[in-house]
Design a protein around this motif. Structure first.
Motif, PDB file in Angstrom:
ATOM      1  N   GLU A 131      85.325  66.862  64.398  1.00  0.00           N
ATOM      2  CA  GLU A 131      84.356  65.792  64.172  1.00  0.00           C
ATOM      3  C   GLU A 131      84.285  64.797  65.328  1.00  0.00           C
ATOM      4  O   GLU A 131      83.437  63.913  65.344  1.00  0.00           O
ATOM      5  CB  GLU A 131      84.715  65.034  62.885  1.00  0.00           C
ATOM      6  CG  GLU A 131      84.581  65.866  61.631  1.00  0.00           C
ATOM      7  CD  GLU A 131      85.007  65.101  60.392  1.00  0.00           C
ATOM      8  OE1 GLU A 131      84.168  64.952  59.468  1.00  0.00           O
ATOM      9  OE2 GLU A 131      86.161  64.640  60.345  1.00  0.00           O
ATOM     10  N   ILE A 132      85.189  64.917  66.299  1.00  0.00           N
ATOM     11  CA  ILE A 132      85.245  63.983  67.414  1.00  0.00           C
ATOM     12  C   ILE A 132      84.583  64.610  68.633  1.00  0.00           C
ATOM     13  O   ILE A 132      84.988  65.692  69.089  1.00  0.00           O
ATOM     14  CB  ILE A 132      86.705  63.614  67.731  1.00  0.00           C
ATOM     15  CG1 ILE A 132      87.376  62.977  66.510  1.00  0.00           C
ATOM     16  CG2 ILE A 132      86.775  62.666  68.926  1.00  0.00           C
ATOM     17  CD1 ILE A 132      88.850  62.690  66.690  1.00  0.00           C
ATOM     18  N   GLU A 133      83.578  63.928  69.176  1.00  0.00           N
ATOM     19  CA  GLU A 133      82.866  64.423  70.352  1.00  0.00           C
ATOM     20  C   GLU A 133      83.642  64.024  71.621  1.00  0.00           C
ATOM     21  O   GLU A 133      83.912  62.838  71.841  1.00  0.00           O
ATOM     22  CB  GLU A 133      81.464  63.836  70.422  1.00  0.00           C
ATOM     23  CG  GLU A 133      80.566  64.278  69.280  1.00  0.00           C
ATOM     24  CD  GLU A 133      79.187  63.666  69.391  1.00  0.00           C
ATOM     25  OE1 GLU A 133      78.986  62.807  70.281  1.00  0.00           O
ATOM     26  OE2 GLU A 133      78.306  64.048  68.601  1.00  0.00           O
ATOM     27  N   PRO A 134      84.005  64.993  72.455  1.00  0.00           N
ATOM     28  CA  PRO A 134      84.714  64.657  73.700  1.00  0.00           C
ATOM     29  C   PRO A 134      83.948  63.657  74.570  1.00  0.00           C
ATOM     30  O   PRO A 134      84.562  62.830  75.249  1.00  0.00           O
ATOM     31  CB  PRO A 134      84.848  66.015  74.396  1.00  0.00           C
ATOM     32  CG  PRO A 134      84.800  67.027  73.283  1.00  0.00           C
ATOM     33  CD  PRO A 134      83.855  66.445  72.267  1.00  0.00           C
ATOM     34  N   ALA A 135      82.622  63.724  74.546  1.00  0.00           N
ATOM     35  CA  ALA A 135      81.825  62.796  75.351  1.00  0.00           C
ATOM     36  C   ALA A 135      82.024  61.355  74.884  1.00  0.00           C
ATOM     37  O   ALA A 135      82.027  60.419  75.697  1.00  0.00           O
ATOM     38  CB  ALA A 135      80.352  63.173  75.292  1.00  0.00           C
ATOM     39  N   ALA A 136      82.175  61.175  73.571  1.00  0.00           N
ATOM     40  CA  ALA A 136      82.403  59.827  73.045  1.00  0.00           C
ATOM     41  C   ALA A 136      83.775  59.315  73.480  1.00  0.00           C
ATOM     42  O   ALA A 136      83.933  58.136  73.839  1.00  0.00           O
ATOM     43  CB  ALA A 136      82.295  59.834  71.522  1.00  0.00           C
ATOM     44  N   VAL A 137      84.765  60.207  73.469  1.00  0.00           N
ATOM     45  CA  VAL A 137      86.108  59.827  73.909  1.00  0.00           C
ATOM     46  C   VAL A 137      86.088  59.428  75.376  1.00  0.00           C
ATOM     47  O   VAL A 137      86.678  58.418  75.783  1.00  0.00           O
ATOM     48  CB  VAL A 137      87.108  60.981  73.676  1.00  0.00           C
ATOM     49  CG1 VAL A 137      88.467  60.645  74.265  1.00  0.00           C
ATOM     50  CG2 VAL A 137      87.242  61.270  72.185  1.00  0.00           C
ATOM     51  N   ALA A 138      85.390  60.205  76.196  1.00  0.00           N
ATOM     52  CA  ALA A 138      85.342  59.922  77.628  1.00  0.00           C
ATOM     53  C   ALA A 138      84.643  58.608  77.930  1.00  0.00           C
ATOM     54  O   ALA A 138      84.930  57.951  78.928  1.00  0.00           O
ATOM     55  CB  ALA A 138      84.640  61.067  78.358  1.00  0.00           C
ATOM     56  N   ALA A 139      83.708  58.190  77.034  1.00  0.00           N
ATOM     57  CA  ALA A 139      82.926  56.976  77.273  1.00  0.00           C
ATOM     58  C   ALA A 139      83.620  55.711  76.797  1.00  0.00           C
ATOM     59  O   ALA A 139      83.121  54.608  77.034  1.00  0.00           O
ATOM     60  CB  ALA A 139      81.562  57.098  76.592  1.00  0.00           C
ATOM     61  N   PHE A 140      84.773  55.857  76.133  1.00  0.00           N
ATOM     62  CA  PHE A 140      85.436  54.691  75.543  1.00  0.00           C
ATOM     63  C   PHE A 140      86.772  54.463  76.229  1.00  0.00           C
ATOM     64  O   PHE A 140      87.580  55.393  76.360  1.00  0.00           O
ATOM     65  CB  PHE A 140      85.647  54.904  74.046  1.00  0.00           C
ATOM     66  CG  PHE A 140      85.983  53.650  73.284  1.00  0.00           C
ATOM     67  CD1 PHE A 140      85.015  52.702  73.016  1.00  0.00           C
ATOM     68  CD2 PHE A 140      87.278  53.412  72.847  1.00  0.00           C
ATOM     69  CE1 PHE A 140      85.310  51.545  72.321  1.00  0.00           C
ATOM     70  CE2 PHE A 140      87.592  52.260  72.145  1.00  0.00           C
ATOM     71  CZ  PHE A 140      86.588  51.327  71.879  1.00  0.00           C
ATOM     72  N   PRO A 141      87.070  53.230  76.684  1.00  0.00           N
ATOM     73  CA  PRO A 141      88.329  52.975  77.407  1.00  0.00           C
ATOM     74  C   PRO A 141      89.562  53.230  76.549  1.00  0.00           C
ATOM     75  O   PRO A 141      89.626  52.818  75.384  1.00  0.00           O
ATOM     76  CB  PRO A 141      88.227  51.484  77.771  1.00  0.00           C
ATOM     77  CG  PRO A 141      86.770  51.168  77.710  1.00  0.00           C
ATOM     78  CD  PRO A 141      86.204  52.048  76.637  1.00  0.00           C
ATOM     79  N   ALA A 142      90.539  53.888  77.138  1.00  0.00           N
ATOM     80  CA  ALA A 142      91.794  54.148  76.421  1.00  0.00           C
ATOM     81  C   ALA A 142      92.491  52.860  76.028  1.00  0.00           C
ATOM     82  O   ALA A 142      93.107  52.774  74.959  1.00  0.00           O
ATOM     83  CB  ALA A 142      92.708  55.012  77.285  1.00  0.00           C
ATOM     84  N   SER A 143      92.407  51.834  76.887  1.00  0.00           N
ATOM     85  CA  SER A 143      93.088  50.572  76.590  1.00  0.00           C
ATOM     86  C   SER A 143      92.521  49.910  75.343  1.00  0.00           C
ATOM     87  O   SER A 143      93.245  49.301  74.559  1.00  0.00           O
ATOM     88  CB  SER A 143      92.970  49.625  77.781  1.00  0.00           C
ATOM     89  OG  SER A 143      91.615  49.465  78.161  1.00  0.00           O
ATOM     90  N   LEU A 144      91.189  50.037  75.130  1.00  0.00           N
ATOM     91  CA  LEU A 144      90.597  49.467  73.915  1.00  0.00           C
ATOM     92  C   LEU A 144      91.005  50.264  72.681  1.00  0.00           C
ATOM     93  O   LEU A 144      91.250  49.698  71.613  1.00  0.00           O
ATOM     94  CB  LEU A 144      89.073  49.448  74.037  1.00  0.00           C
ATOM     95  CG  LEU A 144      88.455  48.393  74.956  1.00  0.00           C
ATOM     96  CD1 LEU A 144      86.938  48.454  74.878  1.00  0.00           C
ATOM     97  CD2 LEU A 144      88.933  47.002  74.577  1.00  0.00           C
TER      98      LEU A 144
END
Length: 545
Positions: A50-63
């Motif tokens: 259910e998790i899109e890799p593109a969404a993960v890549a677009a969101f900062p890990a620190s946040l």
């Protein structure tokens, strides 16, 4: 399935402080037993597909780590996030501002959020939860309870187990990646706290369970060459290791507390200690004056400030400016943290009654031109250092006082004669460290009337603009990145010498120095505010009126 806030409502639940890094996993406590509908949010099982890799890549890990959320998918210009517990309105708005995109929130099981964070943002290092899952509970029975073990071999065996080694390495590695200067491990009645000091401020991070803490401490004590069976007395040590292609140098201090041993690890960063004077933050006028002072043939130059204010960095930078071929430089330090090329360095050793005073007496017999005294703590050291300055040596030393003028009265209070202080102290440099605003997320705003009043009706200039840090990926959402010094340089004049001879108090000495052009710590800080280097809050934090 619809994502987002139901009916336009944004529920208020527990508050998460935005200026503190929350511990991973805390977000799910207190809300996991209430249904998603009770908060007006949709529910998502958060399976990997259910998790899109593109969404993960677009969101900062620190946040993701800071707010304990996982990006799920994009819907138009909006980003859907999954959280283990709802965020209150203020925190949600802050998160949206930091992310820079409109957000929708869904609820997911705490274990699924933690697994996703491990999968997408903690690859390589892993997490405390993963390490704990690998531990054999039976092996940890040795560390339970208050009784001390005498089975040294068993203690060493467990402290060297792969999961414990991995856990300790994880704590160290994350601190280095965050740019921390210190790691604090603190035991309390119900929990363990792990905090990193980043740019002078402590942030709480993910901590191991309390039952693992004795094994963690034992591992650190083994690495530092300490006695792991001694838990009643403080111990000091040093760790040098290579961790994931990083060479780490750590100074370790262990002290017994009510609920166990507290550990502080100072990360010795050679790249930050060897800065030239020009990069420390001196104003052009102060830099020119200090450069002249460090080339005097004799006398004493004092550097004052609290622990962690950068005094050692300043002194090392001053020594590096000297002609080390034509002048002999000897130091006495506690401890010697860094080796200086071309400098003879000595370390105090209280166990054999070799302190600062004994060290300076020894140094004088070795024909030095320049002496560095790590700290003047007592009358004996002060008198020996003053006499060394009086007999043709240039002496650098540190002293703990609030400002530059206070150094004179401190030496007098220690029992040094007035004429000796007046004749030898050529200058006093007081300093503090403030955090630099992150250049990537710095933004300007107008100064408020309240801030004007607190700063003595000071104005940054005709634009009335000051700066703040919004927080971004580059600064790990803190808004600051790095530190810079603010300085107060008092150069001894004939008028100052007369006041010292008359035992004038600190306020009188300070007023005279200001009449002669001394720039105070607060004034130097205001200059850096106007230049957009730091913020009003930082200068107010480290200076007094």
């Amino acid at each position: 399935m619809s994502f987002g806030w139901s009916g336009g409502r944004r529920p208020k639940v527990q508050r998460m402080e935005a200026d503190v890094l929350p511990r991973s996993g805390d977000a799910g406590t207190g809300a996991a037993h209430r249904s998603p509908e009770a908060f007006g949010l949709d529910f998502l099982a958060l399976h990997p597909e259910e998790i899109e890799p593109a969404a993960v890549a677009a969101f900062p890990a620190s946040l993701a780590e800071r707010f304990h959320v996982v990006p799920v998918k994009r819907m138009g210009d909006r980003l859907v996030l999954a959280a283990a517990a709802p965020l209150d309105l203020e925190t949600f708005d802050l998160l949206a501002t930091l992310a820079g995109v409109p957000l929708d929130l869904v609820l997911a099981p705490p274990e699924a959020v933690e697994a996703a964070l491990n999968r997408y943002y903690r690859r390589g290092a892993g997490s405390v939860a993963e390490v704990v899952a690998d531990l054999d509970e039976g092996e940890l029975l040795l560390f339970r309870g208050e009784e001390e073990t005498t089975d040294l071999a068993a203690v060493e065996s467990i402290a060297n187990e792969a999961p414990i080694v991995r856990l300790v390495n994880l704590i160290l590695l994350r601190a280095v990646e965050a740019g921390a200067s210190d790691i604090h491990l603190e035991p309390f009645a119900e929990e363990i706290k792990v905090r990193y000091r980043i740019d002078g401020v402590l942030y709480e991070v993910e901590a191991p369970p309390k039952r693992l803490y004795p094994a963690v401490v034992s591992r650190l004590k083994l690495m530092a060459g300490m006695d792991i069976t001694e838990k009643r007395l403080p111990q000091d040590g040093r760790i040098r290791l290579r961790l994931e292609e990083r060479d780490l140098d750590l100074r370790v201090a262990v002290a017994p507390t009510l609920h166990g041993e507290s550990v502080v690890l100072r990360i010795l960063n050679r790249t930050s200690i060897f800065l030239p004077l020009e990069e420390l933050g001196f104003s052009p006028a102060a830099l020119a004056a200090f450069n002249r002072l460090i080339r005097l043939p004799h006398g004493m130059i004092l550097v004052t400030g609290p622990t962690g204010s950068g005094k050692t960095t300043t002194l090392y930078a001053a020594i590096s400016k000297l002609d080390l071929v034509g002048r002999k430089v000897i130091t006495i330090e506690d401890p010697v943290e860094y080796e200086l090329k071309g400098v003879n360095q000595m370390q105090v050793n209280p166990r054999v009654n070799f302190g600062f005073a004994q060290g300076v007496r020894t140094i004088v017999r070795h024909d030095p031109d320049v002496i560095l005294v790590g700290e003047i703590r007592d009358r004996e050291t002060a008198e020996v250092a003053v006499h060394a300055a009086l007999t043709g040596h240039l002496v650098f030393a540190t002293l703990h006082t609030n400002d530059a003028a206070g150094a004179f009265t401190r030496l007098l209070e220690m029992g040094v004669e007035e004429y000796l202080v007046a004749a030898t102290v050529r200058a006093v440099l007081a300093q503090r460290l403030v955090r630099r605003l992150c250049p990537h997320c710095r933004f300007a705003r107008r100064i408020t009337e309240e801030e004007r009043e607190r700063l003595g009706w000071w104005s940054p200039g005709p634009t009335h603009l000051v700066y703040e840090g919004r927080g971004c990926r580059e600064c790990r959402q803190i808004g600051y990145r790095g530190q810079i010094g603010i300085f107060e340089l008092l150069v001894t004049s004939p008028a100052i010498e007369e006041l010292v001879m008359a035992r004038a108090n600190t306020a009188v000495l300070r007023e005279q120095a200001m009449r002669e052009g001394m720039v105070t710590l607060r004034q130097d800080g205001l200059t850096k505010i106007a230049a957009g280097i730091t913020s009003i809050g930082e200068v107010l934090r480290v200076t007094r009126d």
